[in-house]
Design a protein around this motif. Structure first.
Motif, PDB file in Angstrom:
ATOM      1  N   GLY A  62       2.978  21.369  38.829  1.00  0.00           N
ATOM      2  CA  GLY A  62       3.286  22.533  38.019  1.00  0.00           C
ATOM      3  C   GLY A  62       4.781  22.816  37.961  1.00  0.00           C
ATOM      4  O   GLY A  62       5.222  23.725  37.264  1.00  0.00           O
ATOM      5  N   PHE A  63       5.572  22.022  38.692  1.00  0.00           N
ATOM      6  CA  PHE A  63       7.026  22.172  38.690  1.00  0.00           C
ATOM      7  C   PHE A  63       7.633  21.579  37.419  1.00  0.00           C
ATOM      8  O   PHE A  63       7.000  20.796  36.704  1.00  0.00           O
ATOM      9  CB  PHE A  63       7.649  21.453  39.888  1.00  0.00           C
ATOM     10  CG  PHE A  63       7.278  22.010  41.221  1.00  0.00           C
ATOM     11  CD1 PHE A  63       7.285  23.368  41.462  1.00  0.00           C
ATOM     12  CD2 PHE A  63       6.932  21.162  42.264  1.00  0.00           C
ATOM     13  CE1 PHE A  63       6.959  23.881  42.708  1.00  0.00           C
ATOM     14  CE2 PHE A  63       6.607  21.660  43.512  1.00  0.00           C
ATOM     15  CZ  PHE A  63       6.616  23.020  43.736  1.00  0.00           C
ATOM     16  N   ALA A  64       8.897  21.900  37.177  1.00  0.00           N
ATOM     17  CA  ALA A  64       9.648  21.257  36.104  1.00  0.00           C
ATOM     18  C   ALA A  64       9.981  19.823  36.509  1.00  0.00           C
ATOM     19  O   ALA A  64       9.951  19.466  37.688  1.00  0.00           O
ATOM     20  CB  ALA A  64      10.930  22.036  35.815  1.00  0.00           C
ATOM     21  N   ARG A  65      10.325  19.011  35.514  1.00  0.00           N
ATOM     22  CA  ARG A  65      10.628  17.600  35.772  1.00  0.00           C
ATOM     23  C   ARG A  65      11.748  17.423  36.789  1.00  0.00           C
ATOM     24  O   ARG A  65      11.669  16.549  37.663  1.00  0.00           O
ATOM     25  CB  ARG A  65      10.989  16.925  34.445  1.00  0.00           C
ATOM     26  CG  ARG A  65      11.600  15.535  34.567  1.00  0.00           C
ATOM     27  CD  ARG A  65      10.751  14.555  35.333  1.00  0.00           C
ATOM     28  NE  ARG A  65       9.455  14.329  34.713  1.00  0.00           N
ATOM     29  CZ  ARG A  65       8.522  13.538  35.243  1.00  0.00           C
ATOM     30  NH1 ARG A  65       8.731  12.952  36.407  1.00  0.00           N
ATOM     31  NH2 ARG A  65       7.371  13.373  34.642  1.00  0.00           N
ATOM     32  N   VAL A  66      12.777  18.239  36.722  1.00  0.00           N
ATOM     33  CA  VAL A  66      13.897  18.070  37.649  1.00  0.00           C
ATOM     34  C   VAL A  66      13.443  18.251  39.088  1.00  0.00           C
ATOM     35  O   VAL A  66      13.886  17.518  39.985  1.00  0.00           O
ATOM     36  CB  VAL A  66      15.058  19.030  37.296  1.00  0.00           C
ATOM     37  CG1 VAL A  66      14.644  20.497  37.445  1.00  0.00           C
ATOM     38  CG2 VAL A  66      16.289  18.732  38.138  1.00  0.00           C
ATOM     39  N   THR A  67      12.556  19.192  39.334  1.00  0.00           N
ATOM     40  CA  THR A  67      12.058  19.425  40.688  1.00  0.00           C
ATOM     41  C   THR A  67      11.103  18.313  41.104  1.00  0.00           C
ATOM     42  O   THR A  67      11.153  17.831  42.244  1.00  0.00           O
ATOM     43  CB  THR A  67      11.352  20.782  40.768  1.00  0.00           C
ATOM     44  OG1 THR A  67      12.253  21.804  40.336  1.00  0.00           O
ATOM     45  CG2 THR A  67      10.912  21.084  42.189  1.00  0.00           C
ATOM     46  N   GLN A  68      10.236  17.901  40.200  1.00  0.00           N
ATOM     47  CA  GLN A  68       9.324  16.798  40.502  1.00  0.00           C
ATOM     48  C   GLN A  68      10.110  15.543  40.883  1.00  0.00           C
ATOM     49  O   GLN A  68       9.799  14.867  41.876  1.00  0.00           O
ATOM     50  CB  GLN A  68       8.427  16.504  39.305  1.00  0.00           C
ATOM     51  CG  GLN A  68       7.348  15.448  39.590  1.00  0.00           C
ATOM     52  CD  GLN A  68       6.422  15.249  38.410  1.00  0.00           C
ATOM     53  OE1 GLN A  68       6.851  15.322  37.247  1.00  0.00           O
ATOM     54  NE2 GLN A  68       5.156  14.998  38.677  1.00  0.00           N
ATOM     55  N   ASP A  69      11.147  15.232  40.115  1.00  0.00           N
ATOM     56  CA  ASP A  69      11.951  14.049  40.413  1.00  0.00           C
ATOM     57  C   ASP A  69      12.670  14.179  41.755  1.00  0.00           C
ATOM     58  O   ASP A  69      12.822  13.194  42.487  1.00  0.00           O
ATOM     59  CB  ASP A  69      12.967  13.809  39.304  1.00  0.00           C
ATOM     60  CG  ASP A  69      12.340  13.208  38.053  1.00  0.00           C
ATOM     61  OD1 ASP A  69      11.192  12.717  38.140  1.00  0.00           O
ATOM     62  OD2 ASP A  69      12.990  13.220  36.994  1.00  0.00           O
ATOM     63  N   ALA A  70      13.112  15.401  42.081  1.00  0.00           N
ATOM     64  CA  ALA A  70      13.780  15.610  43.366  1.00  0.00           C
ATOM     65  C   ALA A  70      12.824  15.349  44.528  1.00  0.00           C
ATOM     66  O   ALA A  70      13.199  14.732  45.543  1.00  0.00           O
ATOM     67  CB  ALA A  70      14.339  17.028  43.447  1.00  0.00           C
TER      68      ALA A  70
END
Length: 237
Positions: free
Chosen positions: A123-131
């Motif tokens: 449910g996170f944004a892509r930037v957080t998922q990638d992190a």
């Protein structure tokens, strides 16, 4: 057709070759970081996070921007809060505060070795998922990862990410051959609404057994590490 050929065809049609897994709380332990990042976001807008924590817990698994839209009303404040949340969570991730849940990587590797396609969702944004993927060394662990923006912008409890996994991978010919695992009621709802044949709740995250079953879980597991055996048994029955 012989019985042996008939059984072989039946087993082939009873395989769960697309497995959609949630991240935080299901495959990834975040140790309460979601609540910490929400608190930071609320304070950045001059709000008291204590007045919001119950709603935040109840909606774990939902797209974060949707949660902020509910909490703060107007779109501008919601987007400011979401940005603050992503920044706070990213700092916690960069500080080494996330880890894989025990047996999660091994379960994913086993599922893939069995010929199943595994998709990680959040449910996170892509930037957080990638992190998170980078911090865990999981960037190459699966072939596809999805966040709400990758599936039209709607997160859980909508079925969109599950159906996007179905359409993008072409791994199975029916939604009934999808297996999903997650730790929240919203994960369960998204799986049920997508028509997944196995909707497994895990007890390593936000919600308990009763809530998971009430939301439509077909199975409730101690952890995602149990999922490969559950699928093997389901296919053998």
């Amino acid at each position: 057709m012989s019985n042996s050929n008939s059984n072989a065809n039946s087993n082939a049609n009873n395989t769960y070759n697309l497995v959609v897994l949630d991240m935080a709380g299901t495959t990834v332990a975040d140790g309460g970081l979601v609540e910490q990042a929400f608190a930071a976001a609320a304070r950045s807008l001059g709000e008291d996070p204590a007045t919001m924590v119950d709603y935040v817990r109840a909606t774990m698994g939902e797209s974060k921007i949707s949660v902020f839209r509910h909490l703060f009303g107007d779109e501008s404040r919601a987007r400011r809060a979401n940005t603050a949340f992503e920044e706070a969570y990213g700092e916690l991730v960069a500080g080494g505060r996330v880890s894989a849940l025990p047996g999660a990587r091994e379960a994913i590797e086993r599922l893939r070795s069995e010929g199943r396609t595994v998709v990680l969702t959040t449910g996170f944004a892509r930037v957080t998922q990638d992190a998170i993927l980078g911090a865990l060394g999981w960037r190459d662990l699966v072939g596809l990862t999805l966040c709400p923006a990758d599936a039209g912008g709607r997160g859980r409890p909508y079925p969109d990410m599950v159906l996007a996994a179905f359409l993008r991978t072409g791994a199975v010919d029916s939604v009934r051959r999808i297996a999903l695992a997650g730790d929240t009621s919203y994960d369960m709802l998204s799986g049920v609404r997508a028509g997944a044949g196995v909707v497994a709740g895990v007890l390593t995250g936000a919600h308990g057994k009763d809530a998971l079953y009430e939301a439509g879980a077909t199975h409730v597991l101690g952890s995602v590490a149990e999922l490969p055996d559950v699928l093997a048994r389901a296919e053998a029955s």
